[in-house]
Design an enzyme around this catalytic site. Sequence first.
Site, PDB file in Angstrom:
ATOM      1  N   THR A 145       7.152   4.011   1.571  1.00  0.00           N
ATOM      2  CA  THR A 145       7.310   5.289   0.870  1.00  0.00           C
ATOM      3  C   THR A 145       6.950   6.459   1.770  1.00  0.00           C
ATOM      4  O   THR A 145       7.641   7.488   1.786  1.00  0.00           O
ATOM      5  CB  THR A 145       6.429   5.295  -0.393  1.00  0.00           C
ATOM      6  OG1 THR A 145       6.780   4.189  -1.223  1.00  0.00           O
ATOM      7  CG2 THR A 145       6.606   6.586  -1.161  1.00  0.00           C
TER       8      THR A 145
ATOM      9  N   SER B  18       0.809  -1.227   0.000  1.00  0.00           N
ATOM     10  CA  SER B  18       0.000   0.000   0.000  1.00  0.00           C
ATOM     11  C   SER B  18       0.838   1.271   0.000  1.00  0.00           C
ATOM     12  O   SER B  18       0.300   2.369  -0.197  1.00  0.00           O
ATOM     13  CB  SER B  18      -0.943   0.010   1.209  1.00  0.00           C
ATOM     14  OG  SER B  18      -0.202  -0.050   2.415  1.00  0.00           O
TER      15      SER B  18
ATOM     16  N   GLU C 157       5.860   1.486  11.413  1.00  0.00           N
ATOM     17  CA  GLU C 157       5.325   0.773  10.255  1.00  0.00           C
ATOM     18  C   GLU C 157       4.498  -0.407  10.759  1.00  0.00           C
ATOM     19  O   GLU C 157       5.029  -1.424  11.176  1.00  0.00           O
ATOM     20  CB  GLU C 157       6.458   0.293   9.345  1.00  0.00           C
ATOM     21  CG  GLU C 157       5.954  -0.315   8.046  1.00  0.00           C
ATOM     22  CD  GLU C 157       7.093  -0.671   7.103  1.00  0.00           C
ATOM     23  OE1 GLU C 157       6.822  -1.068   5.954  1.00  0.00           O
ATOM     24  OE2 GLU C 157       8.269  -0.543   7.516  1.00  0.00           O
TER      25      GLU C 157
END
Length: 322
Positions: free
Chosen positions: A128, A124, A196
Amino acid sequence: MFYSVLKMNLTCQNRFPLRQVCLVRQMRNCALLWREDQVQRLHKLKTRKSHHILSPDICCASAITINRTRNILKLDLNLNLLNFTFSTKMKQLNGCHEKLEESKPQEKTRPQHITVAVEGNIGSGKSTLLKHFENLPYCEVVGEPLDQWTNLEGHNALGLLYENPDRWSFSFNMYAQLTRIDMHLKPHTLPVKMLERSLFSTRYCFVQNDYLNKTINPFEFSVFSQWFDFLTSSGKADLDLIVYLRADPSVCYERLRMRSRKEEAVVPISLIESLHKLHDDWLLEKKYPVPAPVLVLDANHDLDTMKEVYKFRSQEILCGYS
């Protein structure tokens, strides 16, 4: 009548301002002069042969004294009225000032430590987003411990999971839960800590998916759930914000194929579709407990567009830091 008014003013002089006290003293002096004038007048009347005729000088002096006294009394009453009016206005102004202060919006102080979890499906764009913010002077990034998952004392736990989920799902998720809590417990070195994924997505998305697909049996699911409840009840895994990167399963699968991680080569699109639904059930439909506010971002765009989105929404993503 004059003496009663004078007595009232004299008894109340302690309550008057300094200017009014001076006026009262002047009134007292005038009263003494007037009394002395009356005594002289009586004395002159006694010495005159015709007592029914008053001296013009005496009458004039008495009239002047009485007029002065009346003017002082009027001035004193006017000052009292002005003082009362001024006090009333000041009270009204003070009341308005207090209401104005109460109506002012209170400035929100930013907390010293903020924890943001970036959630989303495989592919997804979580990495980034983290790279976009990792060089900011007030933000630290904690990525997924892929190196630990792919090399646990020589064992590739992530590779074993994808190759044989029926055998390794419980073992991998227990180890993943351990590494997740380690991410949460990492001390803040900067105001904003970005994770994350989190301990919660491990439970409500990945473990839940394994349980629904029967790669984890009910006994293993209960063991994992009790460990999860114990860890989250300690308050060590609290979050301030969840950023949900929501992308279509087809987009995620295409990105997964393009980055060519060897462990992900055998990942079927059915797994991406199942995880997409579970993320929506958790973060949009609220079918499972959501530990923090959720910021949903459309992650279907290309890399350059997503960078512009992150730049435009940076203050929201970083909870006020920008």
